[in-house]
Structure formats: structure tokens, C-alpha cells
Design a protein around this motif. Structure first.
Motif, short mmCIF file in Angstrom:
data_model
loop_
_atom_site.label_atom_id
_atom_site.label_comp_id
_atom_site.label_asym_id
_atom_site.label_seq_id
_atom_site.Cartn_x
_atom_site.Cartn_y
_atom_site.Cartn_z
N SER A 324 0.83 -1.22 0.00
CA SER A 324 0.00 0.00 0.00
C SER A 324 0.86 1.26 0.00
O SER A 324 0.34 2.37 -0.23
CB SER A 324 -0.92 0.02 1.22
N GLN A 325 2.16 1.10 0.25
CA GLN A 325 3.06 2.25 0.26
C GLN A 325 3.58 2.61 -1.14
O GLN A 325 4.27 3.61 -1.32
CB GLN A 325 4.24 1.98 1.20
N ILE A 326 3.26 1.78 -2.12
CA ILE A 326 3.59 2.14 -3.50
C ILE A 326 2.86 3.44 -3.83
O ILE A 326 1.65 3.53 -3.65
CB ILE A 326 3.16 1.02 -4.47
N PRO A 327 3.55 4.47 -4.27
CA PRO A 327 2.92 5.78 -4.48
C PRO A 327 1.64 5.74 -5.30
O PRO A 327 0.64 6.37 -4.94
CB PRO A 327 4.03 6.58 -5.18
N ALA A 328 1.62 4.99 -6.38
CA ALA A 328 0.42 4.92 -7.22
C ALA A 328 -0.73 4.25 -6.49
O ALA A 328 -1.89 4.64 -6.66
CB ALA A 328 0.72 4.17 -8.52
N VAL A 329 -0.43 3.28 -5.66
CA VAL A 329 -1.47 2.61 -4.88
C VAL A 329 -2.06 3.58 -3.85
O VAL A 329 -3.28 3.66 -3.67
CB VAL A 329 -0.92 1.35 -4.18
N LYS A 330 -1.19 4.35 -3.21
CA LYS A 330 -1.65 5.33 -2.22
C LYS A 330 -2.56 6.37 -2.85
O LYS A 330 -3.51 6.84 -2.24
CB LYS A 330 -0.44 6.01 -1.57
N LYS A 331 -2.30 6.73 -4.11
CA LYS A 331 -3.09 7.76 -4.79
C LYS A 331 -4.36 7.20 -5.44
O LYS A 331 -5.15 7.97 -5.99
CB LYS A 331 -2.24 8.43 -5.87
N GLY A 332 -4.54 5.90 -5.39
CA GLY A 332 -5.70 5.30 -6.04
C GLY A 332 -5.48 5.09 -7.52
O GLY A 332 -6.45 4.91 -8.28
N ALA A 333 -4.23 5.11 -7.95
CA ALA A 333 -3.91 4.95 -9.37
C ALA A 333 -3.41 3.53 -9.67
O ALA A 333 -2.54 3.33 -10.52
CB ALA A 333 -2.86 5.97 -9.79
N LEU A 334 -3.96 2.55 -8.96
CA LEU A 334 -3.64 1.15 -9.21
C LEU A 334 -4.62 0.60 -10.24
O LEU A 334 -5.83 0.62 -10.03
CB LEU A 334 -3.74 0.34 -7.91
N VAL A 335 -4.11 0.14 -11.35
CA VAL A 335 -4.94 -0.50 -12.38
C VAL A 335 -4.74 -1.99 -12.22
O VAL A 335 -3.69 -2.54 -12.56
CB VAL A 335 -4.53 -0.04 -13.79
N ALA A 336 -5.75 -2.67 -11.68
CA ALA A 336 -5.64 -4.09 -11.37
C ALA A 336 -6.85 -4.82 -11.94
O ALA A 336 -7.95 -4.72 -11.40
CB ALA A 336 -5.56 -4.30 -9.86
N ASP A 337 -6.66 -5.52 -13.02
CA ASP A 337 -7.76 -6.18 -13.72
C ASP A 337 -7.66 -7.70 -13.56
O ASP A 337 -6.57 -8.26 -13.52
CB ASP A 337 -7.73 -5.82 -15.21
N SER A 338 -8.81 -8.36 -13.46
CA SER A 338 -8.83 -9.81 -13.26
C SER A 338 -9.34 -10.56 -14.49
O SER A 338 -9.64 -11.75 -14.41
CB SER A 338 -9.72 -10.16 -12.05
N ASP A 339 -9.42 -9.88 -15.64
CA ASP A 339 -9.86 -10.52 -16.88
C ASP A 339 -8.66 -11.21 -17.52
O ASP A 339 -7.77 -10.57 -18.06
CB ASP A 339 -10.44 -9.45 -17.82
N ASN A 340 -8.65 -12.53 -17.46
CA ASN A 340 -7.50 -13.28 -17.99
C ASN A 340 -7.33 -13.08 -19.49
O ASN A 340 -6.20 -13.02 -19.99
CB ASN A 340 -7.67 -14.77 -17.69
N SER A 341 -8.44 -13.00 -20.21
CA SER A 341 -8.34 -12.80 -21.66
C SER A 341 -7.71 -11.45 -21.98
O SER A 341 -6.91 -11.33 -22.91
CB SER A 341 -9.72 -12.89 -22.32
N LEU A 342 -8.05 -10.43 -21.19
CA LEU A 342 -7.46 -9.11 -21.40
C LEU A 342 -5.97 -9.13 -21.10
O LEU A 342 -5.16 -8.55 -21.85
CB LEU A 342 -8.17 -8.08 -20.52
N THR A 343 -5.59 -9.81 -20.02
CA THR A 343 -4.16 -9.92 -19.70
C THR A 343 -3.41 -10.63 -20.81
O THR A 343 -2.32 -10.21 -21.21
CB THR A 343 -3.98 -10.69 -18.37
N LEU A 344 -4.00 -11.69 -21.33
CA LEU A 344 -3.38 -12.42 -22.43
C LEU A 344 -3.24 -11.54 -23.66
O LEU A 344 -2.21 -11.56 -24.34
CB LEU A 344 -4.22 -13.66 -22.77
N ALA A 345 -4.27 -10.74 -23.95
CA ALA A 345 -4.27 -9.89 -25.14
C ALA A 345 -3.13 -8.88 -25.12
O ALA A 345 -2.54 -8.57 -26.16
CB ALA A 345 -5.60 -9.15 -25.26
N ILE A 346 -2.80 -8.37 -23.95
CA ILE A 346 -1.71 -7.40 -23.82
C ILE A 346 -0.36 -8.09 -23.72
O ILE A 346 0.63 -7.68 -24.33
CB ILE A 346 -1.92 -6.50 -22.58
#
Length: 374
Positions: A324-346
């Protein structure tokens, strides 16, 4: 063979009975294989004949034939293809996407086991096959074979290919030699699972006698990406870290480096690698670097992107005393997606997967950029 949080993220270590079921295995097997695949070999009667029959008229076929023989360099040496291939087999990720995007239906492809649908495929692959009249389940569909235990030499040989496409792969010298006994192999030019989709497209286009088409495909895909990204101007110039966060583990953070497709994609849409990414990427051929959770506060960037298995894990990251001390996490700028197909696509970027992913991924990045600007 593997999985995609992968080097390219997705499967179990080569020869392992376990199919990339944990976030850590997805990461670590990235550079060792191409997909966790369930065993499934369809009969040869279901196999396609290679290039789609409607993809070229007599004139264009003659033009393509005139391009041969061609010699293509790779990390092991070079491969010569004497005449335009009619029976094409692919291994690993990405290569079948590129063949389909060029209008060529392979006679055989690996089955997707991660980020897949009930056909052992992906949404973008299904759309391309349907367009070419070769949907899975039809008479013209490619045979699907398993790569769960490594390269399926037996099934590939049964398909009697004219060429084997592996421009994006992690072939080892022994694999390459054995495959070459079956048919000419278009192997990775340098790093295992490190071939940019643009280069893989160009190499495969040359191998199939579709050099001009491949060049246009790269240009058109890049234009599509640029046009879609322009709809989210807040993304431009924002710094990023694309990594792997595991709040339930004690092994900290993994940060993807410049040799990986994920940072490449974010750079292509106008974002900037964070200082730590640039520093660790210098002179490195690795696709990720490990980082201690105790130093999470030093992972400074506007946005932090990661894959998570579910929404619960994202909450755990936000509440974790170290992550939670990661600066982006603290600011609410964490992009965390659970779509496996989307992860695969990127992760396994291709001219088919990236356009499919844009309208799902870009809004998430834009929300992260908005949070970073507050």
C-alpha cells in the motif's frame, strides 16, 4: 507449454503437470513456454489446407510465389523456405494470430488454456476464423493440439506442415533442430518470448509470401492503437510501472522491463516508463526484475498496472502494510484487472489481440491517470 503473466504471462513450467494456476507460476513460466494447454488433438480430417481459399486471386498468388525462396534469420542461424507454404503450423502464442490476420488459416494451432473460452481459443481468434470461414467445429478449422508438456512434435509431424511459425516463442536449440526435421522453422530472432509483435508480423509475412500485407497490417494496427489512445489524452506522458503484486506471498514485487510486451504497449500509447523501469532495463535481456516489498515505497510512478485473480486481491493490495506504500497505490492509481483474456491480449500482443483489448484496457488506464493527477 506455458502461460501469459508471461514472458510475453501464462502457464506451468515445461514438463510440469500443473498448469499455471498461481500468479507466481504465471510470471515465472513466462520465459519458458507458451501456453498451458489441455491435451486435445482433433482428427486430421478437420484440418485446414493453409491459406484461406478466398484470400488471394491468381494474380496475387503468382506475385507471392515470386517472392520465394526466402531466407529468414533467427537466434539459431537461418531458415530457407523454398516455396510459398500451403500447410502452416504454429506453436506458442501470437503466431497463429498473425497468420490469421494475414488471411492464412493454419492446419494446426496450439490450444489456449489460459485466458481462453470454451473452445480453447480467444475472442479475437474466433472472430478471425469466422471471417475466414474456418471457425472451430467446422470442416475447415485448424487442428488444435496440446502444448501442456512442451512442444508437441508428434502432432505437428502428423500435420505434414510446409512451415512452422514460431517467431514469438521460447524455442531452445534442441527444439529448433527437431522441428526443422519436420519442416522449415521461423524461430524467434533473438530473445525468448521477446519478439515485438511488429517484428513477428514482418517475419511471418515474409515466410508466407505476404510481405506487403504484413507491412500494411503493422501500419494499420499501429494507427488503430494511436487513434484509440488519443481518446484518452490524460494517459499521455504519465509514468507507469507494469508489475506483479502478491499480497499473500513473501516474495515481494516483480516489475516488467523494456524487453516485455506489457511495458512496450504502454510506451506505444504515449506513457513513460518509470525511472526504476528504465534503470533496470539498461543492458538487460530479462523481462522482469524482482523488488523487495520492504522497498515498495520506492516504486514511484503515476500509475501502477498489475493482473489480479479477483477483486478481493486488489483490496488486499490496497490494505497490505507494505504494498500500500507504492505511491500509485496510495493515490488510487492502481490498475488491477482480473480478466484473464485481457491480460493475455496485452501480454501476448498481436495485430488481432491489441485492437480487441483497447476498449477494455484504455478506460482503466485513463481512470488511473485521472487518480494520479488529483
Amino acid at each position: 507449454m506455458t502461460s501469459p503473466l508471461f514472458r510475453g504471462p501464462l502457464a506451468a513450467p515445461r514438463g510440469s503437470a500443473a498448469a499455471g494456476t498461481t500468479r507466481r507460476s504465471l510470471l515465472k513460466t513466462a520465459g519458458k513456454a507458451t501456453a498451458v494447454l489441455a491435451a486435445a488433438a482433433l482428427s486430421l480430417t478437420a484440418c485446414s489446407t493453409g491459406p484461406a481459399a478466398t484470400s488471394a486471386d491468381t494474380g496475387s498468388s503468382a506475385s507471392a510465389s515470386a517472392q520465394f525462396p526466402v531466407t529468414i534469420k533467427n537466434v539459431f542461424g537461418e531458415t530457407t523456405i523454398k516455396e510459398q507454404p500451403k500447410r502452416v503450423v504454429t506453436i506458442s502464442w501470437v503466431n497463429d494470430d498473425i497468420a490469421l490476420a494475414l488471411g492464412v488459416v493454419p492446419v494446426g494451432v496450439p490450444k489456449n488454456e489460459w485466458g481462453n473460452n470454451d473452445k480453447g481459443s480467444t475472442p479475437w481468434k474466433d472472430a478471425a476464423l469466422e471471417k475466414l470461414g474456418a471457425s472451430f467445429g467446422s470442416d475447415k478449422a485448424p487442428v488444435q493440439f496440446s502444448e501442456a508438456d512442451g512442444i508437441n512434435f508428434t502432432e505437428i509431424a502428423k500435420l505434414n506442415p510446409d512451415v512452422i511459425l514460431a517467431a514469438y516463442s521460447g524455442l531452445e536449440a534442441a527444439d529448433y533442430k527437431k522441428l526443422n526435421e519436420i519442416a522449415p522453422v521461423v524461430a524467434q530472432p533473438e530473445l525468448a518470448y521477446g519478439t515485438p509483435w511488429q517484428e513477428a508480423t514482418t517475419l511471418i509475412g515474409k515466410a508466407l509470401g505476404k510481405t506487403a500485407e504484413a507491412e500494411k497490417l503493422v501500419t494499420d494496427t499501429e494507427a488503430t492503437i494511436k487513434a484509440e489512445a488519443a481518446k484518452y489524452p490524460q494517459i499521455t506522458g504519465k509514468s507507469f510501472i507494469y508489475g506483479n503484486l502478491e499480497p499473500a506471498k513473501g516474495d515481494g514485487v516483480n516489475v516488467y522491463l523494456a524487453a516485455d510486451n506489457r511495458p512496450r504497449f504502454l510506451t506505444e500509447i504515449g506513457m513513460k516508463p518509470a525511472a526504476i523501469v528504465e534503470e533496470k532495463s539498461k543492458g538487460s535481456k530479462e523481462f522482469f526484475t524482482a523488488w523487495s516489498a520492504e522497498k515498495a515505497n520506492e516504486l514511484d510512478s503515476d500509475v501502477f498496472v498489475t493482473w489480479v485473480p479477483d477483486a478481493k486481491t486488489k483490496d488486499q493490495i490496497v490494505k497490505d502494510p507494505l504494498l500500500s506504500q507504492i505511491p500509485a497505490v496510495k493515490k488510487g492509481a492502481l490498475v488491477a484487472d482480473s480478466d484473464n483474456s485481457l491480460t493475455l491480449a496485452i501480454s501476448a500482443s498481436s495485430p488481432l489481440s491489441l485492437p480487441w483489448a483497447l476498449d477494455k484496457f484504455l478506460p482503466q488506464l485513463a481512470a488511473g491517470a485521472d487518480a494520479a493527477a488529483k
